[in-house]
Design a protein around this motif. Structure first.
Motif, mmCIF file in Angstrom:
data_model
loop_
_atom_site.group_PDB
_atom_site.id
_atom_site.type_symbol
_atom_site.label_atom_id
_atom_site.label_comp_id
_atom_site.label_asym_id
_atom_site.label_seq_id
_atom_site.Cartn_x
_atom_site.Cartn_y
_atom_site.Cartn_z
ATOM 1 N N ASN A 1 29.343 -0.521 50.516
ATOM 2 C CA ASN A 1 30.000 -1.418 50.023
ATOM 3 C C ASN A 1 29.446 -0.893 48.017
ATOM 4 N N SER A 2 28.440 -0.326 48.241
ATOM 5 C CA SER A 2 27.464 -0.341 47.043
ATOM 6 C C SER A 2 28.520 -0.271 45.847
ATOM 7 N N GLU A 3 29.656 1.025 45.718
ATOM 8 C CA GLU A 3 30.114 1.759 44.599
ATOM 9 C C GLU A 3 31.755 0.357 44.822
ATOM 10 N N PHE A 4 32.163 0.163 45.548
ATOM 11 C CA PHE A 4 32.703 -1.731 45.004
ATOM 12 C C PHE A 4 32.079 -2.448 44.272
ATOM 13 N N LEU A 5 30.956 -2.680 44.874
ATOM 14 C CA LEU A 5 29.914 -3.622 44.148
ATOM 15 C C LEU A 5 29.742 -3.777 43.083
ATOM 16 N N HIS A 6 29.299 -2.010 42.502
ATOM 17 C CA HIS A 6 28.960 -1.682 41.441
ATOM 18 C C HIS A 6 29.811 -1.911 40.189
ATOM 19 N N TYR A 7 30.977 -1.391 40.938
ATOM 20 C CA TYR A 7 32.086 -1.539 40.272
ATOM 21 C C TYR A 7 32.362 -2.976 39.643
ATOM 22 N N HIS A 8 32.370 -3.999 40.641
ATOM 23 C CA HIS A 8 33.146 -5.160 40.028
ATOM 24 C C HIS A 8 31.378 -6.295 38.953
ATOM 25 N N PHE A 9 30.586 -5.571 39.311
ATOM 26 C CA PHE A 9 29.408 -6.130 38.542
ATOM 27 C C PHE A 9 29.408 -5.722 37.658
ATOM 28 N N HIS B 1 32.268 -4.640 35.539
ATOM 29 C CA HIS B 1 32.965 -5.039 34.708
ATOM 30 C C HIS B 1 33.322 -6.587 34.266
ATOM 31 N N SER B 2 31.892 -6.938 35.283
ATOM 32 C CA SER B 2 32.304 -8.875 35.090
ATOM 33 C C SER B 2 30.970 -8.590 33.407
ATOM 34 N N GLN B 3 30.994 -7.636 33.491
ATOM 35 C CA GLN B 3 29.617 -7.716 31.853
ATOM 36 C C GLN B 3 30.011 -7.473 30.303
ATOM 37 N N PRO B 4 30.104 -8.020 29.975
ATOM 38 C CA PRO B 4 30.840 -7.414 28.185
ATOM 39 C C PRO B 4 30.171 -6.039 28.423
ATOM 40 N N GLU B 5 31.095 -4.753 26.935
ATOM 41 C CA GLU B 5 30.531 -3.592 26.845
ATOM 42 C C GLU B 5 29.552 -4.162 25.946
ATOM 43 N N HIS B 6 27.909 -3.407 26.308
ATOM 44 C CA HIS B 6 27.064 -3.700 24.948
ATOM 45 C C HIS B 6 25.744 -2.620 25.779
ATOM 46 N N PRO B 7 25.350 -1.812 25.291
ATOM 47 C CA PRO B 7 23.796 -1.161 24.739
ATOM 48 C C PRO B 7 23.204 -1.646 26.940
ATOM 49 N N GLN B 8 23.008 -2.815 26.549
ATOM 50 C CA GLN B 8 22.888 -3.187 28.597
ATOM 51 C C GLN B 8 23.781 -3.816 29.607
ATOM 52 N N ARG B 9 24.648 -2.547 28.760
ATOM 53 C CA ARG B 9 25.252 -3.368 30.258
ATOM 54 C C ARG B 9 25.072 -3.200 32.005
ATOM 55 N N GLU B 10 25.175 -1.929 31.741
ATOM 56 C CA GLU B 10 24.405 -1.357 33.170
ATOM 57 C C GLU B 10 23.455 -1.991 33.346
ATOM 58 N N ALA B 11 22.162 -2.000 32.379
ATOM 59 C CA ALA B 11 20.886 -3.044 33.573
ATOM 60 C C ALA B 11 20.936 -4.512 33.899
ATOM 61 N N LYS B 12 22.290 -4.941 33.013
ATOM 62 C CA LYS B 12 22.007 -6.618 33.340
ATOM 63 C C LYS B 12 23.127 -6.061 34.815
ATOM 64 N N SER B 13 23.981 -5.050 34.709
ATOM 65 C CA SER B 13 24.631 -5.518 36.279
ATOM 66 C C SER B 13 24.091 -4.693 37.204
ATOM 67 N N GLN B 14 22.594 -4.430 36.669
ATOM 68 C CA GLN B 14 21.886 -3.851 38.204
ATOM 69 C C GLN B 14 21.196 -5.287 38.404
ATOM 70 N N TYR B 15 21.214 -6.030 37.027
ATOM 71 C CA TYR B 15 20.263 -7.480 37.226
ATOM 72 C C TYR B 15 20.867 -8.234 38.142
ATOM 73 N N MET B 16 21.517 -8.743 38.060
ATOM 74 C CA MET B 16 22.912 -9.259 38.468
ATOM 75 C C MET B 16 23.255 -9.306 40.067
ATOM 76 N N MET B 17 22.875 -7.827 40.471
ATOM 77 C CA MET B 17 23.125 -7.092 42.132
ATOM 78 C C MET B 17 22.012 -7.601 42.338
ATOM 79 N N SER B 18 21.035 -7.860 42.017
ATOM 80 C CA SER B 18 19.419 -7.736 42.450
ATOM 81 C C SER B 18 19.283 -9.244 43.071
ATOM 82 N N LYS B 19 19.375 -10.080 42.101
ATOM 83 C CA LYS B 19 19.946 -11.468 41.786
ATOM 84 C C LYS B 19 20.878 -11.992 42.849
#
Length: 378
Positions: A121-129, A131-149
């Motif tokens: 599941n990891s690649e599938f979930l990473h894509y969706h999380f 791309h649910s974030q707006p483009e900004h410098p912290q996009r990847e970090a925010k995505s990882q935070y939301m997945m962890s949450k």
């Protein structure tokens, strides 16, 4: 909010509760556009009216903002003669039961199969999380935070290494029973979807019918359930494999034995957790005495009320007590109270067959209402 020519649905593709509202919009033929909750207009224009940063949120053509999938469906039902609300007594109660089951009773398998199969599941979930974030410098970090949450939320819902086998066993039994029922009918109550179908699609689409690991399982073990998931996201009846289909709910308030079997499987988990959650929330009400109109909702995975402890097949499970379960249960109990005595007896007999009769009596010590896009204490 500005007026528009069509409805706008704010959500994300992999959101459990967004799938419930989206399916209703599709099946009801309501023209809409879907926007991500990461869209700039969500925070700037929608959130001030929706009050809580949760999805889905619907913005009507007139600019009204409606938060929560249940509230969205209720709004659309109320302005269109309730096309997806069965009118007969047992079918109406069963429809509401499946709404409860889908939005609260199947959270454990939904979370388990999403977060405990990382290789698939990891690649599938990473894509969706991502791309649910707006483009900004912290996009990847925010995505990882939301997945962890969200993974943490799964643990709070009772998904642990110790419970994983039991969660899977119960889910497979449910899939088998539902698959058998859907060999006879394309929807829960016959030939068109009910409110219960929209509740059930919530976990069975976004998590269990899209994420690679549970999707593979569903396609291999319960192909008719997989077809129902597809069907619930099509505007037409989408039932070509049924050569003599009807167009309405089953006649004579009929509840097929195959659907009784599905409910019997689900009762084993639903009833003890509901008992335990009610005890936790009622104790919280004693300790906190919230003022009328106070919000009854916390943020995602927030331990507002505490953890409910219950036993299932000899195993102890600890899961977050949540008020939303009782929003729908309260609705079911109100529907039952409005029935004639003979109709009530028919419903009671049915629920006894399924092991669900105690749901008619499990209540919170305070009723719940709806105000300013939130569930509140009355």
């Amino acid at each position: 909010m500005k007026k528009s020519s069509i409805y706008s649905l704010y959500g994300i593709t992999h959101s459990l509760y967004t799938g419930r509202a989206r399916s209703y919009l599709i099946k009801s033929g309501v023209p809409f556009r879907e926007l991500s909750s990461g869209h700039k207009s969500f925070k700037a224009e929608v959130l001030p009216e929706s009050k809580l940063a949760t999805i889905p949120v619907l913005v009507t053509p007139e600019g009204e903002v409606i938060r929560d999938g249940g509230a969205i469906i209720e709004h659309l039902e109320s302005i269109s003669s309730r096309p997806f609300q069965p009118q007969s007594s047992k079918q109406q109660i069963v429809s509401t039961l499946f709404d409860l089951i889908g939005t609260s009773g199947l959270l454990r398998p939904a979370m388990h199969y999403r977060w405990n199969y990382p290789e698939e599941n990891s690649e599938f979930l990473h894509y969706h999380f991502l791309h649910s974030q707006p483009e900004h410098p912290q996009r990847e970090a925010k995505s990882q935070y939301m997945m962890s949450k969200m993974q943490h939320a799964g643990r709070l819902f009772g998904v642990t290494a110790e419970t994983a086998h039991l969660v899977e066993t119960l889910y497979l039994e449910f899939l088998e029973a539902l698959n058998l029922h859907l060999s006879e009918y394309p929807y829960l109550l016959g030939w068109k979807p009910s409110i219960g179908d929209f509740g059930l699609i919530a976990p069975l689409y976004a998590h269990l019918g899209r994420d690679p690991a549970p999707l593979r399982l569903m396609q291999q073990r319960a192909v008719r359930v997989a077809r129902w998931v597809e069907r619930m996201n099509r505007a037409d009846q989408d039932a070509p494999e049924f050569f003599n289909p009807g167009s309405d709910y089953l006649p004579d308030d009929s509840i097929p034995d195959t659907l009784v079997a599905v409910l019997s499987v689900l009762a084993e988990d639903l009833v003890p957790e509901t008992h335990a959650a009610a005890a936790v929330i009622n104790q919280w009400l004693v300790d906190n005495q919230p003022e009328p109109g106070t919000s009854a909702q916390g943020s995602l995975a927030h331990r507002m009320f505490g953890m409910a402890e219950f036993n299932l097949r000899g195993q102890s499970i600890s899961a977050l007590a949540q008020s939303y379960r009782f929003v729908i249960l309260q609705k079911l109990q109100q529907q039952y109270a409005q029935l004639q005595p003979a109709q009530q007896q028919g419903v009671t007999d049915l629920l006894q067959r399924c092991g669900l009769e105690s749901l008619l009596d499990i209540k919170l010590d305070r009723e719940l209402g709806w105000s300013e896009n939130q569930d509140v204490w009355l």
